[in-house]
Design a protein around this motif. Structure first.
Motif, PDB file in Angstrom:
ATOM      1  N   ASP A 130      88.877  32.303  98.305  1.00 30.21           N
ATOM      2  CA  ASP A 130      88.003  31.528  98.523  1.00 30.21           C
ATOM      3  C   ASP A 130      87.971  31.318 100.243  1.00 30.21           C
ATOM      4  O   ASP A 130      88.333  30.158 100.663  1.00 30.21           O
ATOM      5  CB  ASP A 130      88.317  30.277  98.026  1.00 30.21           C
ATOM      6  CG  ASP A 130      87.108  29.072  98.097  1.00 30.21           C
ATOM      7  OD1 ASP A 130      85.895  29.449  98.083  1.00 30.21           O
ATOM      8  OD2 ASP A 130      87.424  27.885  98.423  1.00 30.21           O
ATOM      9  N   GLU A 154      83.382  28.361  94.447  1.00 34.03           N
ATOM     10  CA  GLU A 154      84.679  28.803  95.002  1.00 34.03           C
ATOM     11  C   GLU A 154      84.320  30.515  94.765  1.00 34.03           C
ATOM     12  O   GLU A 154      83.850  30.878  93.965  1.00 34.03           O
ATOM     13  CB  GLU A 154      85.650  28.566  93.899  1.00 34.03           C
ATOM     14  CG  GLU A 154      87.154  28.827  94.379  1.00 34.03           C
ATOM     15  CD  GLU A 154      88.090  28.409  93.551  1.00 34.03           C
ATOM     16  OE1 GLU A 154      89.271  29.054  93.614  1.00 34.03           O
ATOM     17  OE2 GLU A 154      87.964  27.477  92.753  1.00 34.03           O
ATOM     18  N   THR A 175      89.849  25.258  95.825  1.00 33.39           N
ATOM     19  CA  THR A 175      90.828  25.785  94.605  1.00 33.39           C
ATOM     20  C   THR A 175      91.692  24.706  94.198  1.00 33.39           C
ATOM     21  O   THR A 175      91.677  24.540  93.027  1.00 33.39           O
ATOM     22  CB  THR A 175      91.280  26.818  95.280  1.00 33.39           C
ATOM     23  OG1 THR A 175      90.575  27.984  95.709  1.00 33.39           O
ATOM     24  CG2 THR A 175      92.433  27.503  94.127  1.00 33.39           C
TER      25      THR A 175
END
Length: 440
Positions: free
Chosen positions: A18, A162, A241
């Motif tokens: 990410d 993400e 995340t």
């Protein structure tokens, strides 16, 4: 050499998962040069953070090599080194994550000028927060000054997708990667280890505790917090995340990620947050007492809950959030010392010490920041009895008081004279003005 090349300048985003700047560059360019520049102006500000940073850089190099790339390390001015490397590898673009501190803003401004001069395309990406600082604005203002309305808007806001780690990081041939710096000793013997792999392990280890977070996160002895803050500070973990893994946007834990975003948008609008009072009309009448400040910093104030917190800070380079509020409240509201002096001590020791959250929280406690009740009182003994009712946290960090049973450990000055004299523990510091009731 044919094909297009880009540089990804890593800053506070030391991960491959990410990472929008890295993922986008790897998708759009034939070759990508991951770069980190060790700026000597930042070295030595915190031996703890220097150690954590160098551990995180070593882990990032391993991760990038596993994707076919490498981490190129340079020493010096980040802008000059980025432009110099762009010339060496024939790069046409520079990508990095947007940040909000005064240092980051100056770096960004200088990068814009130099990239324009050298005909380099410059692009800033999200990644340091869940919601970017400029995405949420109230009607009639440039940023939210109060957390409650911000939180309500934050919960409703769309979040970006993400991103997975790139499948491959195609580094140009024959680019000198540079040596990893020697690992500093650090100051805190029990500090956690930096790096993305360590961060992801900690997240996996802690997530089963999430259902109990709301009930336990203020319990000092239970230590029910995630301890992810150092990894978020250096970007070893993406805050998005963490928020996605946690799930419920309105949960007590995800609310803490919202507080983090809140202070980033405050800092973006008020870059002097580490130096000047944020609240309009704040009256600052601090006193200056070097001996009292030193006693507080060393955990020798004679107030056990404060001393326990400061000793945890020294040992771990980290401090329980409730202990941060108690120690900061004692310095500013009880001793009447300047929040900036406390802020400097925290910056010296904290692995997670950053401009936005460290400064924002200190100003909140001191009554100069975003607190809607800036003049609220602060009773450290009541805090101790509520959040460490059996005294286990104090006895862990103040072993001089290990023999004192129960919550009496919070009030050693009230112990019988013969027992008190046997303790290798100082009496409470003198409090300016009227003696508080809890000290009698």
């Amino acid at each position: 050499m044919t094909g297009r090349t880009a540089i990804v300048l890593f800053t506070r985003d030391l991960r491959v998962h990410d990472h929008p700047a890295l993922a986008t560059s790897c998708a759009a360019f034939d070759r990508v040069v991951p770069l980190y520049v060790l700026d000597p102006t930042l070295a030595g500000l915190s031996p703890n953070r220097d150690r954590f940073l160098h551990q995180s850089l070593a882990a990032l190099r391993v991760a990038l090599r596993g994707l076919g790339g490498d981490l190129v390390l340079r020493h010096g001015d980040p802008v000059a080194e980025t432009v110099r490397l762009a010339g060496e590898v024939g790069a046409e673009a520079v990508a990095l994550s947007a940040d909000v501190s005064r240092y980051a803003e100056r770096r960004a401004g200088r990068l814009r000028v130099q990239c324009q001069l050298h005909r380099l395309h410059l692009r800033f990406f999200p990644g340091l927060t869940v919601v970017e600082p400029g995405e949420l604005t109230p009607g009639g203002g440039d940023h939210y000054r109060v957390f409650g309305p911000y939180h309500r808007a934050w919960i409703r806001q769309w979040w970006r997708d993400e991103l997975a780690a790139p499948e491959r990081v195609p580094l140009p041939e024959r680019v000198p990667a540079g040596r990893l710096p020697a690992l500093p000793a650090g100051d805190s013997p029990d500090a956690v280890v930096g790096g993305e792999e360590a961060a992801r392990r900690q997240l996996d280890r802690w997530l089963p505790n999430l259902p109990r977070y709301g009930d336990r996160h203020d319990d000092l002895a239970a230590d029910g917090t995630s301890r992810l803050s150092p990894y978020l500070r250096f970007g070893c973990l993406s805050p998005l995340t963490v928020a996605n893994r946690a799930g419920d946007r309105d949960s007590a834990f995800v609310r803490q990620l919202c507080w983090r975003d809140f202070y980033h948008q405050v800092t973006a609008a008020f870059p002097d947050i580490s130096r000047k009072a944020y609240r309009r009309g704040a009256t600052e009448q601090w006193r200056y007492d070097g001996e009292a400040l030193a006693a507080w910093a060393q955990g020798r104030t004679g107030l056990p809950i404060v001393d326990a917190g400061m000793r945890q800070l020294h040992a771990q380079g980290w401090l329980h959030n409730r202990a941060r509020l108690i120690t900061a409240g004692y310095l500013t509201k009880t001793l009447g010392l300047d929040w900036r002096d406390g802020l400097a001590v925290y910056f010296r020791w904290l692995l997670d010490g950053d401009v936005a959250n460290n400064s924002g929280n200190w100003q909140w406690v001191a009554g100069t920041g975003n607190d809607t009740r800036p003049y609220r009182g602060f009773n450290p003994v009541r805090q101790a009895e509520r959040y460490d009712p059996e005294g286990r946290y104090v006895r862990r960090w103040v072993p001089e008081l290990a023999a004192v049973v129960g919550k009496a450990v919070h009030l050693p000055w009230r112990l019988p004279d013969d027992l008190r004299r046997r303790l290798d523990y100082p009496p409470p510091l003198d409090i300016p003005g009227a003696e508080p009731a809890w000290l009698r």
